[in-house]
Design a protein around this motif. Structure first.
Motif: not given
Length: 124
Positions: A68-75
Motif C-alpha cells: 500500500a505504501g508503493n504508489e506504483q501499485k495503486h493500493l
C-alpha cells in the motif's frame, strides 16, 4: 465478520450482507472489532482474503502494508484493516469461548488442475 486489507473482501461481505438483509437483520463487523459480535447470532459468516493460498498471516499483512505504501501499485489499505486477522481469531478460541460451534474445514477448489505448457500431457 470479515477481514480485508485493500477493501475487496469488505465489498464482497457488504454485498452478501445486503442480500441477507432482505430477509433478516445483519451486523457487518470487521475482524478487528470481533469483540462487538452479538452473543445471540443465528449464523456467523466469515470472509477473509487469501494470501499465498490460505488465510492471511502476520507476515502477509505486513507485506500488504508495504504494498500500500508503493504508489506504483495503486493500493489503499481498507479503513478497517487490522494487525490481527481471521486466522488469529479462530486460533485463539474466540468462537468456542462465545459458545458457538460449527464445522471448520479448510475448503479447496474441486476444479481440476490445468496442466502447464511443459507438462507431457499437453505435448502433441
Amino acid at each position: 465478520m470479515y477481514e480485508s486489507m485493500f477493501g475487496n473482501t469488505r465489498r464482497i461481505a457488504e454485498a452478501i450482507a445486503d442480500g441477507i438483509r432482505l430477509q433478516r437483520p445483519v451486523s457487518l463487523i470487521p475482524v478487528g472489532q470481533a469483540d462487538r459480535l452479538p452473543a445471540d447470532v443465528d449464523a456467523l459468516i466469515i470472509g477473509a482474503p487469501t494470501h499465498a493460498h490460505g488465510l492471511s498471516r502476520p507476515e502477509s499483512r505486513a507485506e500488504a502494508v508495504v504494498w500500500a505504501g508503493n504508489e506504483q501499485k495503486h493500493l489503499k489499505l481498507d479503513d478497517a484493516w487490522s494487525d490481527s486477522g481471521v486466522r488469529e481469531w479462530l486460533a485463539d478460541g474466540s468462537p468456542r469461548s462465545a459458545g458457538w460451534s460449527a464445522p471448520s474445514r479448510r475448503r479447496r477448489s474441486a476444479a481440476p488442475r490445468t496442466p502447464s505448457r511443459s507438462s507431457p500431457r499437453t505435448r502433441a
